[in-house]
Design an enzyme around this catalytic site. Structure first.
Site, PDB file in Angstrom:
ATOM      1  N   THR A 122       0.859  -1.190   0.000  1.00  0.00           N
ATOM      2  CA  THR A 122       0.000   0.000   0.000  1.00  0.00           C
ATOM      3  C   THR A 122       0.891   1.233   0.000  1.00  0.00           C
ATOM      4  OG1 THR A 122      -1.671  -1.220   1.199  1.00  0.00           O
ATOM      5  CG2 THR A 122      -1.831   1.182   1.273  1.00  0.00           C
ATOM      6  N   CYS A 264      -3.511  -1.987   9.046  1.00  0.00           N
ATOM      7  CA  CYS A 264      -3.944  -1.274   7.836  1.00  0.00           C
ATOM      8  C   CYS A 264      -4.817  -0.057   8.103  1.00  0.00           C
ATOM      9  CB  CYS A 264      -4.671  -2.248   6.924  1.00  0.00           C
ATOM     10  SG  CYS A 264      -3.649  -3.675   6.542  1.00  0.00           S
ATOM     11  N   LYS A 267      -3.252   2.963   9.989  1.00  0.00           N
ATOM     12  CA  LYS A 267      -2.158   3.578   9.216  1.00  0.00           C
ATOM     13  C   LYS A 267      -2.691   4.225   7.926  1.00  0.00           C
ATOM     14  CE  LYS A 267       0.480   0.503   6.966  1.00  0.00           C
ATOM     15  NZ  LYS A 267       0.529   0.653   5.510  1.00  0.00           N
TER      16      LYS A 267
HETATM   17  C1  UGA Z   1      -8.149  -4.583   5.946  1.00  0.00           C
HETATM   18  C2  UGA Z   1      -9.103  -4.632   4.726  1.00  0.00           C
HETATM   19  O1  UGA Z   1     -10.335  -5.238   5.117  1.00  0.00           O
HETATM   20  C3  UGA Z   1      -8.473  -5.433   3.580  1.00  0.00           C
HETATM   21  O2  UGA Z   1      -9.328  -5.391   2.438  1.00  0.00           O
HETATM   22  C4  UGA Z   1      -7.124  -4.782   3.227  1.00  0.00           C
HETATM   23  O3  UGA Z   1      -6.458  -5.484   2.199  1.00  0.00           O
HETATM   24  C5  UGA Z   1      -6.243  -4.780   4.464  1.00  0.00           C
HETATM   25  O4  UGA Z   1      -6.898  -4.035   5.518  1.00  0.00           O
HETATM   26  C6  UGA Z   1      -4.935  -4.132   4.091  1.00  0.00           C
HETATM   27  O5  UGA Z   1      -4.930  -2.938   3.763  1.00  0.00           O
HETATM   28  O6  UGA Z   1      -3.913  -4.831   3.981  1.00  0.00           O
HETATM   29  P1  UGA Z   1      -7.516  -6.253   7.943  1.00  0.00           P
HETATM   30  O7  UGA Z   1      -6.891  -5.049   8.585  1.00  0.00           O
HETATM   31  O8  UGA Z   1      -6.751  -7.501   7.868  1.00  0.00           O
HETATM   32  O9  UGA Z   1      -7.969  -5.903   6.431  1.00  0.00           O
HETATM   33  O10 UGA Z   1      -8.831  -6.616   8.756  1.00  0.00           O
HETATM   34  P2  UGA Z   1     -10.400  -6.256   8.679  1.00  0.00           P
HETATM   35  O11 UGA Z   1     -11.157  -7.514   8.643  1.00  0.00           O
HETATM   36  O12 UGA Z   1     -10.677  -5.274   7.643  1.00  0.00           O
HETATM   37  O13 UGA Z   1     -10.633  -5.588  10.123  1.00  0.00           O
HETATM   38  C7  UGA Z   1     -10.003  -4.362  10.483  1.00  0.00           C
HETATM   39  C8  UGA Z   1     -10.493  -3.939  11.850  1.00  0.00           C
HETATM   40  O14 UGA Z   1     -11.864  -3.549  11.826  1.00  0.00           O
HETATM   41  C9  UGA Z   1     -10.409  -5.016  12.924  1.00  0.00           C
HETATM   42  O15 UGA Z   1      -9.971  -4.447  14.137  1.00  0.00           O
HETATM   43  C10 UGA Z   1     -11.839  -5.508  13.044  1.00  0.00           C
HETATM   44  O16 UGA Z   1     -12.130  -6.092  14.294  1.00  0.00           O
HETATM   45  C11 UGA Z   1     -12.601  -4.230  12.818  1.00  0.00           C
HETATM   46  N1  UGA Z   1     -13.979  -4.432  12.339  1.00  0.00           N
HETATM   47  C12 UGA Z   1     -14.200  -4.970  11.121  1.00  0.00           C
HETATM   48  C13 UGA Z   1     -15.048  -4.041  13.146  1.00  0.00           C
HETATM   49  O17 UGA Z   1     -14.866  -3.543  14.276  1.00  0.00           O
HETATM   50  N2  UGA Z   1     -16.310  -4.201  12.664  1.00  0.00           N
HETATM   51  C14 UGA Z   1     -16.559  -4.727  11.445  1.00  0.00           C
HETATM   52  O18 UGA Z   1     -17.753  -4.821  11.065  1.00  0.00           O
HETATM   53  C15 UGA Z   1     -15.483  -5.128  10.656  1.00  0.00           C
END
Ligand code: UGA
Length: 437
Positions: A122, A264, A267
């Site tokens: 990214t 992600c 940041k």
């Molecule tokens: C995120 C994006 O979803 C990916 O598409 C992207 O490729 C990635 O960042 C990246 O830039 O590399 P990730 O950080 O692995 O992926 O995890 P997510 O599933 O998106 O969750 C991120 C945060 O949001 C977590 O703390 C999760 O618990 C929280 N979250 C997610 C919520 O509190 N509520 C939700 O409904 C969904």
């Protein structure tokens, strides 16, 4: 079939490399870290990522995937080179691109014929142009190459599935030859009719930030709606469900919780703000999402303290879940860090358990009392907090939990426990935007 080098064996590089080899290409995952490459050659996967071991193992056995410290040699042998090194947070929310530019110089030095250079990391808008310049400047033999931006959308914990069955593939390039090379990489996805978006390099770079920031806004929004639910006695689950039925909104990422974390969203939202500022514009909605996220983390601490009539000093609190989300051992920016730090400050005694992230959290709090099972962690505790939505906690044996704890106080920061069960067992409980007792 293309010969491909992926530089960087973090979770993006490793999952992408293994995934692309599964599409039938010949892939070398290269890294300057000798220990990491040694581990990989010995069949050890340095991160916890469901399905990754099998994917790597299968493709290594088929001879399509290998690992190397020889960056220059791997570049020379390849048709396509992917840059997948880390872009950590730098000064004032900007991205630190040191590793990316170092790889660009290595590529420039080793170009020995036409190649496509593609960034998966990214990177802020405009980085592609800078990489192009670095490669041109360092490439003494003036070999022809094309540059492509191909951002990833992998989620930790479901990265293998996200790579093999993506919602879309973004290819930012400036000519047909480069688009054709990249379409060849992703050819197997045509069978599933995966949308492939061909666009400019800058547009591709922006799509990644725009997507991550939007999801962050969505989470902060539902968290704030959950807080209103708390105040009026409404149920945020019903609100989310009803909102999500509207196709324009979609039910995904409408789960309230203790605030978003990970490597992600925290940041990338800051980086988008820094980019907008540098361009003389702003993204106020993203600034607010970050602010709301910080408040959400504090709010969870306050909720816990309220369960103890505002005094947790000397109380033993069991923290279940340390990773920033389920299915990963990553604790970067995990809301559990804020919870632990705040409770320690207030003199609480902490007992922690996570199915896979204990050791990583121990690197942040080296005096943290960690346990190998939830039963051991909750034993004789005055209160329990669920920080991560692991399936193991969804199916928690509540009568057993009640038998083990000293007092049945529980804060469910992920809304995964059944409220009727908690009530019938006489728990004193709270959650995020649902009924509390
Ligand atoms: C995120 C994006 O979803 C990916 O598409 C992207 O490729 C990635 O960042 C990246 O830039 O590399 P990730 O950080 O692995 O992926 O995890 P997510 O599933 O998106 O969750 C991120 C945060 O949001 C977590 O703390 C999760 O618990 C929280 N979250 C997610 C919520 O509190 N509520 C939700 O409904 C969904």
């Amino acid at each position: 079939m293309k010969i491909i080098t992926i530089i960087g064996t973090g979770y993006v590089g490793l999952v992408s490399g293994a995934g692309i080899s599964d599409f039938g290409h010949n892939v070398v995952c290269a890294d300057i870290n000798e220990d990491k490459i040694k581990q990989l050659i010995n069949g050890q996967i340095p991160i916890y990522e469901p399905g990754l071991y099998d994917l790597v193992d299968r493709n290594v056995k088929h001879g399509r995937l290998s690992f190397s410290n020889d960056i220059a040699g791997s570049i020379e042998n390849s048709d396509i080179i992917f840059i997948a090194v880390g872009t950590p947070e730098g000064a004032n929310g900007t991205s630190d691109l040191t590793a990316v530019y170092e790889v660009a110089r290595a590529i420039g030095n080793s170009l020995n014929g036409y190649k496509v250079v593609c960034t998966k990391s990214t990177v802020p808008i405009g980085t592609g142009a800078e990489i192009l310049k670095i490669i041109k400047d360092t490439n003494k033999s003036k070999n022809d190459f094309d540059y492509v931006s191909n951002p990833e959308f992998l989620r930790e914990g479901s990265a293998v599935k996200d790579f093999l069955w993506p919602d879309r593939v973004i290819i930012g390039a400036s000519n047909e030859k480069a688009f054709d090379f990249m379409k060849d990489v992703y050819r197997p996805l045509y069978i599933n009719e995966t949308p492939i978006i061909e666009t400019s390099i800058e547009t591709a770079e922006l799509i990644k930030y725009a997507s991550n920031a939007f999801l962050s806004v969505k989470i902060s929004y539902i968290n704030e709606i959950a807080n209103i639910c708390d105040a009026i006695g409404a149920d945020v689950h019903v609100v989310s469900k009803a909102m999500g039925i509207d196709g324009r909104i979609s039910p995904k990422f409408l789960h309230p919780g203790p605030g978003f974390g990970g490597s992600c969203f925290p940041k990338d939202t800051k980086a988008l703000i820094a980019m907008a500022e540098a361009l003389g514009t702003d993204v106020k909605v993203v600034e607010s999402a970050i602010e709301a996220n910080q408040s959400q983390k504090v709010r969870m601490v306050n909720k816990l303290i309220n369960l103890f009539n505002d005094d947790v000093h000397g109380k033993t609190i069991a923290i279940l879940g340390l990773s920033f989300k389920a299915q990963t051992d990553d604790v970067r920016e995990s809301p559990a860090i804020n919870m632990i730090a705040a409770l320690k400050d207030r003199g609480a005694i902490i007992k922690a358990y996570d199915p896979v992230a204990n050791e990583n959290m121990k690197k942040i709090f080296n005096d943290l009392d960690i346990y190998n099972s939830w039963e051991d962690a909750v034993c004789d505790a005055d209160g329990v907090v669920i920080m991560t939505e692991w399936n193991e906690f969804r199916g928690l044996d509540l009568p057993r939990l009640k038998d083990l704890v000293k007092s049945p106080n529980i804060l469910d920061c992920r809304n995964i426990l059944n409220i009727d069960d908690l009530e019938s067992l006489g728990f004193h409980y709270d959650n995020v935007g649902r009924k509390k007792a």
